[in-house]
Every structure is written in structure tokens, then in C-alpha cells.
Write an enzyme that holds these catalytic residues in place. Structure first.
Site, PDB file in Angstrom:
ATOM      1  N   ASP A 228      35.933  32.134  42.179  1.00 53.00           N
ATOM      2  CA  ASP A 228      36.798  32.961  41.342  1.00 53.00           C
ATOM      3  C   ASP A 228      35.854  33.733  40.409  1.00 53.00           C
ATOM      4  O   ASP A 228      34.711  33.329  40.168  1.00 53.00           O
ATOM      5  CB  ASP A 228      37.825  32.127  40.568  1.00 53.00           C
ATOM      6  CG  ASP A 228      38.989  32.994  40.068  1.00 53.00           C
ATOM      7  OD1 ASP A 228      38.841  34.233  40.037  1.00 53.00           O
ATOM      8  OD2 ASP A 228      40.033  32.446  39.684  1.00 53.00           O
TER       9      ASP A 228
HETATM   10  C1  BGC Z   1      41.674  35.500  38.998  1.00 51.65           C
HETATM   11  C2  BGC Z   1      41.704  35.702  40.510  1.00 51.65           C
HETATM   12  C3  BGC Z   1      41.396  37.135  40.848  1.00 51.65           C
HETATM   13  C4  BGC Z   1      40.051  37.491  40.250  1.00 51.65           C
HETATM   14  C5  BGC Z   1      39.638  38.917  40.527  1.00 51.65           C
HETATM   15  C6  BGC Z   1      40.420  36.057  38.369  1.00 51.65           C
HETATM   16  O1  BGC Z   1      40.574  36.132  36.977  1.00 51.65           O
HETATM   17  O2  BGC Z   1      41.815  34.138  38.686  1.00 51.65           O
HETATM   18  O3  BGC Z   1      42.953  35.327  41.007  1.00 51.65           O
HETATM   19  O4  BGC Z   1      41.434  37.336  42.217  1.00 51.65           O
HETATM   20  O5  BGC Z   1      40.095  37.330  38.839  1.00 51.65           O
HETATM   21  O6  BGC Z   1      40.410  39.793  39.793  1.00 51.65           O
END
Ligand code: BGC
Length: 663
Positions: A228
Site C-alpha cells: 500500500d
Molecule cells: C490506499 C489504497 C490506495 C493507495 C493509492 C492508499 O492510501 O490505502 O487503497 O490504492 O493509497 O492511492
């Protein structure tokens, strides 16, 4: 040796051709949304885009179709629709040059306060599994990798970067992992996102037990694991991430996987090239499978008429009629002419860039409820603003994607609507008893005002075509058939994760999943607590009668399938859809086991007066339970009841059977 999958030979060749420096450079990103190129071998930057309800503006620079959010998708209980949604999502991703879509998001709804409940699907592992598989397959049919997230046990936003979810092996196996497992084993997902949190003390991005042993080893995952965004901050070392099974660190140049850093660790012998290859194999596999290596694959499409129509169809299918006393809905133009339309959500848009966090999508237009009412009215009703002057009132209330409500990063603070809205509901219904509460929100809410209000329609976050879908439902042009994918508790304290601070939100570092298997309706059933609305609940403008249950094919484990047949009749005056739900109840569950669990469902469409026979086939292996003492799934011999119903608390037919294990 012949590779199990044909693309593996090519991947193996690529791994031979790449130098160690090139391999190390592929482990982190370039900017926010892509990997670094290896020009010498023709490997271009590989693009990833958010997210689970459409392609985010923040990750593509493009305005794209905003579909209903995850919980609205799940309220459809419709696998065919999810397959078509997956295809559309894949097409939108390709149309912006993406090769990985960062979704679907499938964490279990453990607490209604989770800020991301609106993004996720359900509190039930079986429903979650059945719906995620067609989405993943649909996406990947378009030569786009689906990235299932957030792996794993990431069920709250509070302290999300540093919290460890302390969870038993039994709850992991039976509640938190099944949808991920199904997405890999049945959906062949090409990508997984490792979450921010730790699981039993080990950060997800270096969790060899999850990423290596289970995901790759037991489930046969052949794709890549991406962190993530900024999740590796919580890890202990670069080598731990490599050995743990993390393929790609995002975003930017990375920290643990920053080229210089990684190279130094490699030269110090902290990890081997073979270990690096094991992780990169999955990334290269996805590059080959998506046509990225050959710059081929379908062109995709975004904002097409077809996708907008699908967004509306999904929004309609997710509409969940919670209450409808005196058949106040649909609005009957022969009895009701003047309708007061009001409330803070009437003219509000919900689809804006990053609105709600990374799941935010910015569509080229959004039909608000107010616009939808005007567009679909066709002269039937006269709109007024004073409830005292009206035959009925449509009152639009709910939550929003403002931080602290249905939004990433923070959890909600309370289960109720904002106090001002509660007062508005009470004042309005005191003025006009025919007040219909129309809810726009993405997570359960408490309704201390419920007894005063005759009708409630739950619309969720219905996407860019939402206003039209809402109006058509209120007017009876479409018949609601959505069913709750989560329980609505009466008060927060009834909810399983809210026994104490220890169980939610925990201290700064640890949250304890003491409720074990008793998540969602399993808890309400076990403790005999009356929910506000039970899991699986949703009314229709028609009625369905269930008849003639029959069981066949039960004998000995393990080959057997239990076939359950029944007849469902639409006894009302309008066409409608019903989701027939099959729960299995152990007749003598022990202390830890839930009284009943969803093990099958079927959505059927019936004309007025029509009767349909249907059969649900239940492989007995699905009734296995996890035995921690044996570290294995096994059948549990004993007496069981099949319960068929219109919700988890509206069981219409029952039949008994036994599981006998052959010795
Ligand atoms: C989120 C993800 C997301 C990623 C990219 C993170 O803050 O938890 O779900 O895909 O950011 O935006």
C-alpha cells in the site's frame, strides 16, 4: 519441464536477461503511479491506477465513470452484474493506459465505524468471496491485473499505519482470509496489495506467513505483491520485505526498496538474487499477462454510454428498501400529487476527486437526487418545499465523504447521523406523517427516530447516475431488490467489535479481535441481539412466497453435494427480484461457533404471479470448519438445518440433514 502457465517460460527468460541492477531498479516506482522502465529490454513503465469503484482522477488525470461504491455493489448480491462491472472497470483502466487497477477492496466490515466501510463489500466472508471472484475475472478479461486489497486484516483506519491486528488463526481462516483466497484460487488475481497494518505483530509488507506460505504456497498466487502507498514505512528492513514476499514498493523511488539502499543490502548478502527473483517473477508475469511487454491488448473505453448505463443499472440494483409501512413507496401519482423535496443531500454531489480518499472518482457529470427527480418525473408530481403543504415528503439525509465520516484515514466517531439531521427528520415527520427518509451513506447508521418514520430507502453512494436510479426507485419505475451486505445495529454497543477500547480502536499499537468468529450477524445471532436491520434484509414493492423445500444428495463426505430445491412465487402485482439466501445452522454449535452462516444464495427475477423452481447446489466441503488444534479444515459431523430466507432473520423454510463422516 513444462511450465504450468505458458507465460512462465517467457518470465524465466526475462529473469535471465535482466541484470541484478535492473532487477533491483524494478522493485520500486517512478513517481506515484508506475514502475521504472528497463529500456534495454523494452520494458516500459507499468501503470497502476485507483480504484475499486472506477478510475480515480488523482491516479490518471482523467475523468472516468463513477460506479456505485463497494457496499452498494455488494447490496446487489448479483454475480453476473459484478462480472460486467469488472469488465467495465478493466476497460476504463486500459483507456487511461493503466495495467493494474487497485481494487476490488475486500476487507471484512468488522465495525460499522470503519471510515472505509463504503469501499468494502460485506461483513460476511461467503458473500465477499462470491462477489469478488467475478469482479476479478471481469477486470482481467480486459488484460488488466486486478489488485485485491488490503491484505490483510485491515479493518479500521484509526492508527492504520502502526496498528497490529491481533487475530486468531481460526478467525483468519474463517472470516478474514476467505475472500482473498477465493480471489486467488478461483479468480486467479494477478496482484495483491499488502496493507499498512501488522498482523499478529508482523507488518503486512514483510509478512512471509501471509505472502509466502499462504498466498504463493498454499493458494498458488502467480502475480505480484505491491505495498500500500507508503506502507513499507512500518517494516523493519529491506531484507525482511524481500524475504517476506513483497514484489514492489510504491510510490516513488521507495525507501526500503530505494535502488541504492537495496543494492547495498544485496551486496552485504542480506538477501539473495533467487529471493529477489521470486518476488519479481510475479511482476513480470503480470506484465506479460496484461500485454504490457508487447504493447498489446484491448484499447479499453471510458465514459462510454454503455458504462454509464451500467453505472445506473448497478445503482438501481443496489437500492435497499429498509422500511415501507402502508406501502407508501412507490409514490402513487393517483394519491400523491404534491411532494416536498428537501434535506442536505438533495442537491449534493458525492463523486469528486479524492473525495472519500483513494476511492474517489471524478466523473464528467453526476446526476444529483434533485436532478434525477426532475429528469424522471414526466409530469407525475409537483415539487414543493414546504412539508406542511405536501401529500408526502422526500427527505434526503445521510453521511458524506468528509474526513471523519465515510472516508479513508479516519474512522467515524458515532453511529448516528449528525444531530442536525436527526432533528430535521423528527421535525419533518411531525409536520407531515408521510415522510420518506432517503439515505445517502456508505456504512450502517443508528436510527433512534425509526419508529416515527414510515418509509426508508437506503441508496448508498450510488455513483454518477445515482440521482436517476433513486428517482426511478421512488417512482416505482424500478423495483428495489438490494439486500443489506452488513448488519445495521440499533446502538454501537451492540456491535461485536465495540466491547471495549481493547477491541476497537485498540491502543496506539494493538487491536484485539476478541470476538473471534462472531463478526456481523454471527454475533447478533449468537447473543440474541435484535439488530435495527438484519444482514440480508431488503424489501420489495412485491411479495415473494417460498414453498416446497427439498433436500437431495446428502450422504457421505467428501464427494457429496447437498442439493436444496424450492419454489419461489411472486405473489404481488409487479415484477421484482428476490435474493434467496441459504444459511446453514449447526443444531448444536459449541461456544465459539456462530448459530448460522450464509452458504448459498441465488437472485431470481419473477413476473407478477410467476413461480420458479430453483436448485442451490452446496458442495459439502463448504461446510468444513477450521480446527485450530489440527491446523486444518475438516467436516464437523452432526445434525444441521438448512434455512432458506429473505434475510438472515426472515427464514421461510427449513430442512434438516446430518453430516456423517465415512470412517
Ligand atoms: C490506499 C489504497 C490506495 C493507495 C493509492 C492508499 O492510501 O490505502 O487503497 O490504492 O493509497 O492511492
Amino acid at each position: 519441464m513444462t511450465a504450468l502457465y505458458p507465460e512462465q517460460e517467457r518470465v524465466t527468460r526475462l529473469l535471465q536477461d535482466l541484470t541484478i541492477d535492473e532487477k533491483l531498479s524494478l522493485c520500486a516506482g517512478q513517481g506515484l503511479w508506475q514502475t521504472k522502465p528497463v529500456t534495454r529490454l523494452g520494458i516500459k513503465p507499468f501503470k497502476l491506477t485507483d480504484g475499486p469503484r472506477g478510475v480515480g482522477f488523482h491516479s490518471s488525470g482523467k475523468r472516468c465513470t463513477a460506479f456505485p461504491s463497494g457496499i452498494a455493489q455488494a447490496a446487489t448480491w448479483d454475480e453476473d452484474l459484478m462480472a460486467r462491472f469488472g469488465q467495465a472497470l478493466g476497460q476504463e483502466c486500459r483507456a487511461v493506459g493503466g495495467r493494474t487497477i487497485l481494487g476490488p477492496a475486500i476487507n471484512i466490515t468488522r465495525t460499522p465505524l470503519n471510515g472505509r466501510t463504503f469501499e468494502y463489500l460485506s461483513e460476511d466472508p461467503y458473500l465477499n468471496s462470491r462477489l469478488v471472484v467475478p469482479i476479478v475475472k471481469g477486470v482481467q478479461e480486459q488484460s488488466v491485473a486486478a489488485c485485491i486489497k488490503h491484505f490483510a486484516v485491515n479493518n479500521q483506519e484509526t492508527n492504520r499505519m502502526r496498528i497490529s491486528s491481533e487475530v486468531s488463526e481460526r478467525a483468519l481462516q474463517e472470516i478474514y482470509l476467505p475472500a482473498f483466497r477465493a480471489a486467488v484460487e478461483q479468480g486467479d488475481a494477478w496482484s495483491v496489495m499488502a496493507s499498512y497494518n501488522s498482523i499478529n505483530g508482523v507488518p503486512a509488507c514483510q509478512n512471509a506467513d501471509l505472502l509466502q506460505r499462504r498466498l504463493r504456497g498454499e493458494w498458488g498466487f502467480r502475480g505480484f505483491v505491491v505495498s500500500d502507498w507508503f506502507a513499507v514505512r512500518g517494516t523493519t528492513s529491506s531484507a525482511a520485505c524481500i524475504k517476506g514476499g513483497l514484489s514492489l514498493e510504491m510510490p516513488g523511488k521507495g525507501s526500503r526498496y530505494r535502488y541504492k539502499n537495496l543494492k547495498a543490502r544485496y551486496e552485504q548478502g542480506q538477501f539473495s538474487e533467487a529471493e529477489l527473483d521470486d518476488n519479481l517473477r510475479g511482476l513480470l508475469t503480470a506484465m506479460v499477462l496484461t500485454g504490457h511487454m508487447d504493447s498489446c491488448g484491448p484499447p479499453g473505453q471510458r465514459n462510454s454510454i454503455e458504462h454509464q448505463a451500467l453505472a445506473r443499472e448497478m445503482a438501481e440494483a443496489g437500492m435497499t428498501l429498509l422500511k415501507n409501512d402502508g406501502a407508501l413507496l412507490p409514490l402513487d401519482p393517483t394519491r400523491i400529487r404534491k411532494v416536498a423535496v428537501m434535506g442536505p443531500k438533495l442537491k449534493r454531489r458525492n463523486c469528486l476527486p479524492l473525495w472519500g480518499g483513494s476511492a474517489g472518482v471524478w466523473p464528467p457529470y453526476e446526476i444529483t437526487p434533485w436532478q434525477g427527480l426532475q429528469q424522471e418525473n414526466r409530469g407525475r408530481f409537483q415539487w414543493v418545499s414546504d412539508p406542511a403543504q405536501a401529500d408526502a415528503v422526500l427527505l434526503f439525509v445521510g453521511l458524506s465523504h468528509r474526513p471523519g465520516l465515510d472516508s479513508e484515514v479516519m474512522d467515524r466517531k458515532r453511529l448516528e447521523l449528525p444531530e442536525k439531521q436527526e432533528k430535521l427528520i423528527r421535525d419533518t415527520v411531525a409536520t407531515n406523517a408521510n415522510t420518506i427518509v432517503v439515505l445517502i451513506n456508505g456504512s450502517p447508521i443508528a436510527m433512534p427516530w425509526i419508529d416515527e418514520v414510515p418509509a426508508i430507502l437506503e441508496c448508498w453512494y450510488p455513483g454518477m447516475e445515482g440521482g436517476a436510479a433513486i428517482a426511478r426507485t421512488l417512482f416505482g419505475d424500478c423495483n428495489p431488490a438490494g439486500k443489506l451486505p452488513v448488519t445495521f445495529p440499533r446502538v454501537l454497543a451492540d456491535s461485536p467489535a465495540h466491547a471495549s477500547q481493547r477491541t476497537f480502536p485498540g491502543d496506539r499499537h494493538t487491536v484485539h479481535y476478541d470476538e473471534e468468529l462472531l463478526v456481523g450477524y454471527r454475533h447478533f445471532d449468537k447473543l440474541g441481539i435484535e439488530p435495527l436491520f438484519p444482514f440480508g434484509h431488503g424489501l420489495s414493492y412485491t411479495q415473494f412466497e417460498y414453498r416446497d423445500v427439498q433436500l437431495g444428495g446428502v450422504s457421505f463426505y467428501p464427494e457429496d453435494t447437498l442439493s436444496v430445491s424450492l419454489t419461489v412465487i411472486n405473489t404481488g402485482d409487479v415484477a421484482g427480484a428476490e435474493v434467496v439466501q441459504l444459511y446453514i445452522a449447526e443444531q448444536q454449535p459449541n461456544d465459539v461457533r456462530p448459530p448460522q452462516s450464509l452458504k448459498g444464495f441465488k437472485k431470481i427475477w419473477l413476473a407478477p404471479g410467476e413461480a420458479k423452481s430453483l436448485a442451490l447446489e452446496l458442495p459439502l466441503v463448504q461446510l468444513n470448519i477450521f480446527y485450530p488444534q489440527h491446523d486444518a479444515w475438516r467436516p464437523k459431523p452432526g445434525a444441521y438445518t438448512v434455512r432458506l430466507g429473505s434475510s438472515s432473520r426472515d427464514i421461510r423454510l427449513e430442512a434438516n440433514f446430518s453430516i456423517v463422516v465415512a470412517t
